[in-house]
Design a protein around this motif. Sequence first.
Motif, short mmCIF file in Angstrom:
data_model
loop_
_atom_site.label_atom_id
_atom_site.label_comp_id
_atom_site.label_asym_id
_atom_site.label_seq_id
_atom_site.Cartn_x
_atom_site.Cartn_y
_atom_site.Cartn_z
N ARG A 15 36.25 -43.22 3.12
CA ARG A 15 36.20 -41.76 3.09
C ARG A 15 36.25 -41.20 1.67
N GLU A 16 36.96 -41.88 0.80
CA GLU A 16 37.04 -41.40 -0.58
C GLU A 16 35.67 -41.49 -1.27
N ALA A 17 34.95 -42.55 -0.95
CA ALA A 17 33.59 -42.67 -1.49
C ALA A 17 32.73 -41.53 -0.96
N PHE A 18 32.95 -41.18 0.30
CA PHE A 18 32.16 -40.09 0.88
C PHE A 18 32.54 -38.75 0.25
N ARG A 19 33.79 -38.59 -0.12
CA ARG A 19 34.19 -37.35 -0.81
C ARG A 19 33.39 -37.20 -2.11
N THR A 20 33.21 -38.32 -2.80
CA THR A 20 32.42 -38.29 -4.04
C THR A 20 30.98 -37.86 -3.75
N VAL A 21 30.44 -38.36 -2.64
CA VAL A 21 29.08 -37.95 -2.24
C VAL A 21 29.03 -36.44 -1.99
N VAL A 22 30.02 -35.95 -1.27
CA VAL A 22 30.07 -34.51 -0.96
C VAL A 22 30.14 -33.71 -2.26
N GLU A 23 31.02 -34.14 -3.17
CA GLU A 23 31.19 -33.40 -4.42
C GLU A 23 29.92 -33.41 -5.27
N SER A 24 29.16 -34.50 -5.15
CA SER A 24 27.93 -34.61 -5.97
C SER A 24 26.80 -33.74 -5.43
N HIS A 25 26.77 -33.57 -4.11
CA HIS A 25 25.58 -32.94 -3.51
C HIS A 25 25.85 -31.59 -2.85
N ARG A 26 27.10 -31.15 -2.81
CA ARG A 26 27.42 -29.93 -2.07
C ARG A 26 26.70 -28.71 -2.63
N VAL A 29 22.94 -28.72 -1.64
CA VAL A 29 22.74 -28.40 -0.22
C VAL A 29 23.05 -26.93 0.04
N PHE A 30 24.10 -26.43 -0.62
CA PHE A 30 24.46 -25.02 -0.44
C PHE A 30 23.33 -24.12 -0.96
N SER A 31 22.80 -24.46 -2.11
CA SER A 31 21.75 -23.65 -2.70
C SER A 31 20.54 -23.57 -1.77
N LEU A 32 20.17 -24.71 -1.24
CA LEU A 32 19.04 -24.77 -0.29
C LEU A 32 19.32 -23.89 0.93
N ALA A 33 20.49 -24.07 1.52
CA ALA A 33 20.82 -23.32 2.74
C ALA A 33 20.95 -21.83 2.46
N GLU A 40 25.97 -16.33 2.64
CA GLU A 40 26.88 -17.30 2.04
C GLU A 40 27.69 -18.06 3.08
N SER A 41 28.20 -17.33 4.06
CA SER A 41 29.04 -17.97 5.07
C SER A 41 28.23 -18.95 5.91
N ALA A 42 27.04 -18.51 6.32
CA ALA A 42 26.18 -19.39 7.13
C ALA A 42 25.76 -20.62 6.34
N ALA A 43 25.52 -20.42 5.04
CA ALA A 43 25.12 -21.55 4.19
C ALA A 43 26.25 -22.57 4.08
N LYS A 44 27.49 -22.08 4.00
CA LYS A 44 28.62 -23.01 3.94
C LYS A 44 28.76 -23.80 5.23
N ASP A 45 28.50 -23.13 6.35
CA ASP A 45 28.53 -23.85 7.64
C ASP A 45 27.47 -24.95 7.67
N ILE A 46 26.32 -24.64 7.11
CA ILE A 46 25.25 -25.66 7.07
C ILE A 46 25.69 -26.84 6.20
N VAL A 47 26.34 -26.54 5.08
CA VAL A 47 26.82 -27.62 4.20
C VAL A 47 27.78 -28.52 4.97
N TRP A 70 17.49 -37.36 1.97
CA TRP A 70 18.06 -37.51 3.32
C TRP A 70 18.97 -36.32 3.67
N LEU A 71 19.82 -35.96 2.72
CA LEU A 71 20.71 -34.81 2.95
C LEU A 71 19.90 -33.53 3.14
#
Lengths: 179, 163
Positions: A15-26, A29-33, A40-47, A70-71
């Motif tokens: 899970r810690e490795a996945f946290r790093t993935v989230v931090e790198s790409h959040r 993904v947010f910008s796209l959404a 903003e709120s809907a975009a965060k839900d998409i993230v 992929w993300l």
Amino acid sequence: MDEKTLIRRCQDGDREAFRTVVESHRQAVFSLAFRMLCDESAAKDIVQETFIRAWQGIRRFDLSRPLRTWLYTIAVRLCQDALEKCSRTEPLPDKPLQNLISDQSPDRRMENREMAAAIRSLTQRLSPKQRVVFTLTCLESLETKEIATLTGLTADQIKSNLWQARNTIKEQLKRLGYE
Amino acid sequence: MNNLDQIISHLQVQQPVLNGADELTDRIMQSLPEQPAKPKLRRWAIAASIAVIFCLGVAAATIYHFAPKEAATEEAQGSEVVTTEAPAPKPEFFVFDNVEMEQVAATLGKHFRLTPVFENEAAKHKRLYFRAEKSRTIQEIAELISNISDITVTVRDGKLIIK
């Protein structure tokens, strides 16, 4: 740690490795959404939903593919679903695009609200598919090949949707008094 | 540059700010479900196992088919090797024990795919006692019948003619 090592660790349930993935790409993904949904709120839900689905499917992830693509694929499909379901038309502020046309310094930082209003005023008359294609092509600056991967559309369908989107937006600009 | 392109170029360089990014990350991490259990065998491993089993089967069948049938060797306990004769295939026989010729003709006709034709009605009810290997030809069996009785059996045009 390189991306493949990180993904392998995620595939082993780290899970810690996945946290790093989230931090790198959040942010990406947010910008796209955000650009797709203009909310903003809907975009965060998409993230959130994108990373949950990524976690659930990461063991099937093909390491030869870029993780970002992929993300994005997951996020685009979630946004498409959200656009299909959501048909609300909130009132736009007066002259939402005026600053963008008259502003001589493009480096000026726009607030999220201002940006959302500007994109929404451009894209509100587009179909969900046109909106996705317009956002990925014009705002995210992705190449046709990558958009085809993300959306499942052919190159011709992408071109056709983009052409229709630009025409609709030009008409919208005329209607709003910018052309 | 027209207004649309100018607007797009402005929007391209603008990135929306992800407010509360760390809180969002925590929320994501807290809501992660358990990952589905890792499959014990991957598909390729299953496919490889099936392929190996298939190949072993083919190899065993080939060895069995081409191995000499006269003799077989088998390893006894310890290091002693014992050679034994392979059992000969059991011969199959026609056995007619007090059976009417009509029935004998029907059995032979079915086996050799011949149609029995009685040119002598009386021959139908004559009873026979004999045994013949099924591997013999119909001509050999016909000769045997002729030798042990007064019935004459011949083969002609797919017919078993009994006189």
